[in-house]
Design an enzyme around this catalytic site. Structure first.
Site, PDB file in Angstrom:
ATOM      1  N   ASP A 222       0.808  -1.212   0.000  1.00  0.00           N
ATOM      2  CA  ASP A 222       0.000   0.000   0.000  1.00  0.00           C
ATOM      3  C   ASP A 222       0.847   1.270   0.000  1.00  0.00           C
ATOM      4  O   ASP A 222       2.069   1.227   0.152  1.00  0.00           O
ATOM      5  CB  ASP A 222      -0.967  -0.009   1.197  1.00  0.00           C
ATOM      6  CG  ASP A 222      -0.291  -0.395   2.522  1.00  0.00           C
ATOM      7  OD1 ASP A 222       0.946  -0.439   2.579  1.00  0.00           O
ATOM      8  OD2 ASP A 222      -1.009  -0.646   3.502  1.00  0.00           O
TER       9      ASP A 222
ATOM     10  N   ASN B  90      -7.535  -2.580  14.131  1.00  0.00           N
ATOM     11  CA  ASN B  90      -8.924  -2.890  13.758  1.00  0.00           C
ATOM     12  C   ASN B  90      -8.989  -4.117  12.844  1.00  0.00           C
ATOM     13  O   ASN B  90     -10.029  -4.415  12.262  1.00  0.00           O
ATOM     14  CB  ASN B  90      -9.583  -1.679  13.080  1.00  0.00           C
ATOM     15  CG  ASN B  90      -8.856  -1.266  11.793  1.00  0.00           C
ATOM     16  OD1 ASN B  90      -7.937  -1.939  11.350  1.00  0.00           O
ATOM     17  ND2 ASN B  90      -9.282  -0.160  11.207  1.00  0.00           N
TER      18      ASN B  90
ATOM     19  N   HIS C 297      -7.175  -4.566  10.047  1.00  0.00           N
ATOM     20  CA  HIS C 297      -6.921  -4.364   8.618  1.00  0.00           C
ATOM     21  C   HIS C 297      -5.631  -5.048   8.186  1.00  0.00           C
ATOM     22  O   HIS C 297      -4.722  -5.264   8.980  1.00  0.00           O
ATOM     23  CB  HIS C 297      -6.966  -2.875   8.225  1.00  0.00           C
ATOM     24  CG  HIS C 297      -5.805  -2.030   8.635  1.00  0.00           C
ATOM     25  ND1 HIS C 297      -5.945  -0.722   9.024  1.00  0.00           N
ATOM     26  CD2 HIS C 297      -4.476  -2.280   8.691  1.00  0.00           C
ATOM     27  CE1 HIS C 297      -4.755  -0.220   9.297  1.00  0.00           C
ATOM     28  NE2 HIS C 297      -3.850  -1.140   9.113  1.00  0.00           N
TER      29      HIS C 297
ATOM     30  N   GLU D 299      -9.591  -1.847   5.085  1.00  0.00           N
ATOM     31  CA  GLU D 299     -10.227  -1.505   6.351  1.00  0.00           C
ATOM     32  C   GLU D 299     -11.487  -2.352   6.578  1.00  0.00           C
ATOM     33  O   GLU D 299     -12.059  -2.886   5.619  1.00  0.00           O
ATOM     34  CB  GLU D 299     -10.615  -0.020   6.337  1.00  0.00           C
ATOM     35  CG  GLU D 299      -9.423   0.932   6.218  1.00  0.00           C
ATOM     36  CD  GLU D 299      -8.710   1.175   7.552  1.00  0.00           C
ATOM     37  OE1 GLU D 299      -8.519   0.203   8.320  1.00  0.00           O
ATOM     38  OE2 GLU D 299      -8.323   2.320   7.811  1.00  0.00           O
TER      39      GLU D 299
HETATM   40  C1  GLP Z   1      -0.470   0.484   8.567  1.00  0.00           C
HETATM   41  C2  GLP Z   1      -0.173  -0.352   7.326  1.00  0.00           C
HETATM   42  C3  GLP Z   1      -0.395  -1.821   7.568  1.00  0.00           C
HETATM   43  C4  GLP Z   1       0.250  -2.226   8.884  1.00  0.00           C
HETATM   44  C5  GLP Z   1      -0.431  -1.494  10.008  1.00  0.00           C
HETATM   45  C6  GLP Z   1       0.054  -1.898  11.383  1.00  0.00           C
HETATM   46  O1  GLP Z   1      -1.769   0.938   8.644  1.00  0.00           O
HETATM   47  N1  GLP Z   1      -0.948   0.042   6.199  1.00  0.00           N
HETATM   48  O2  GLP Z   1       0.133  -2.562   6.481  1.00  0.00           O
HETATM   49  O3  GLP Z   1       0.127  -3.608   9.067  1.00  0.00           O
HETATM   50  O4  GLP Z   1      -0.169  -0.122   9.800  1.00  0.00           O
HETATM   51  O5  GLP Z   1       1.118  -1.119  11.762  1.00  0.00           O
HETATM   52  P1  GLP Z   1       2.082  -1.444  12.953  1.00  0.00           P
HETATM   53  O6  GLP Z   1       2.911  -2.577  12.497  1.00  0.00           O
HETATM   54  O7  GLP Z   1       2.890  -0.184  13.113  1.00  0.00           O
HETATM   55  O8  GLP Z   1       1.242  -1.760  14.118  1.00  0.00           O
END
Ligand code: GLP
Length: 242
Positions: free
Chosen positions: A67, A136, A138, A143
């Site tokens: 992404d 959440n 995702h 989402e």
């Molecule tokens: C972002 C990314 C996700 C990632 C998520 C969790 O929103 N788009 O791909 O998995 O954050 O982030 P973290 O690893 O910092 O908890």
């Protein structure tokens, strides 16, 4: 589904990196689906270490990231392209032309999403997809919703995601409201999936992902249907599952 629980982030990162390293060893020209966020940083550090010791060769690897934020330039230090350059690509011998991240600055976002689908198809999909999970549930930026979006698409970030990612930006207003994300189909079609979920903040959602119903309200719950998925967790993220 395999769940491997470590006692520390370092241990978890090493185990995840060993699995990814094994993938590169058995198929040097593999396609890796890569993720951003804090979860995979330790894994990337281990992969860099292995590369520097001469144990890993990225010269034939292709990467396709999940992404990108809409509106952020590749050299913006909050863009996911920047993240990947600094946390992995600049430190290993992957060919720059073989690293793919959606273009957050594309004039025509629909067209960029279609182009990204073509990149995934041209490369034959992912051999291994690395994922973090949002609080959440995702994956990528897919989402919670009333359906599982199949293809690469533009997404409006939820207030919970904006809040969770706020820590990386100076002010809340700076957090982009939209992003481009790979859809669920390409993620699920990856031959192997590796998920990193550590820390107490992920405990409630991890329980739902692993033991709850498969629902687009918890996008990562669809991973229950994947034939080869390994979750790398720690004691804290597993606290509600014991
Ligand atoms: C972002 C990314 C996700 C990632 C998520 C969790 O929103 N788009 O791909 O998995 O954050 O982030 P973290 O690893 O910092 O908890």
């Amino acid at each position: 589904m395999k769940v491997i629980t470590s006692h520390s982030y370092e241990e978890l990162s090493r185990k995840a990196a060993d699995l990814i390293g094994a993938q590169i060893l058995i198929k040097p020209d593999c396609v890796l689906g890569l993720a951003t966020g804090s979860s995979p940083i330790g894994t990337y550090q281990c992969l860099i270490e292995d590369y520097k010791k001469g144990r890993l060769d990225f010269s034939k690897v292709t990467s396709i990231n999940l992404d990108e934020y809409e509106g952020l330039a590749p050299d913006n230090d909050q863009s996911y392209r920047y993240f990947m350059q600094h946390n992995l690509f600049n430190h290993v011998n992957i060919r720059p032309g073989s690293t793919h991240v959606p273009n957050g600055l594309a004039g025509d976002i629909q067209q960029e999403c279609a182009r990204y689908e073509e990149v995934i198809a041209r490369e034959g999909g992912m051999d291994l997809q690395l994922l973090g999970i949002g609080v959440n549930g995702h994956i990528g930026f897919n989402e919670p919703d009333s359906y599982f979006p199949a293809e690469t698409h533009r997404v409006e970030l939820t207030p919970s995601t904006i809040q969770a990612n706020r820590r990386f930006f100076e002010k809340e207003e700076d957090v982009p409201r939209f992003a481009l994300t790979m859809g669920i189909r390409a993620i699920m079609q990856a031959k192997r999936v590796v998920v990193i979920a550590y820390g107490s903040a992920k405990a409630p959602i991890l329980k739902e992902i692993l033991q709850g119903p498969i629902t687009p309200n918890v996008p990562a719950s669809i991973l229950q249907l994947h034939p080869d998925v390994t979750f790398f967790t720690d004691d804290e993220s597993m606290a509600l599952l014991k």
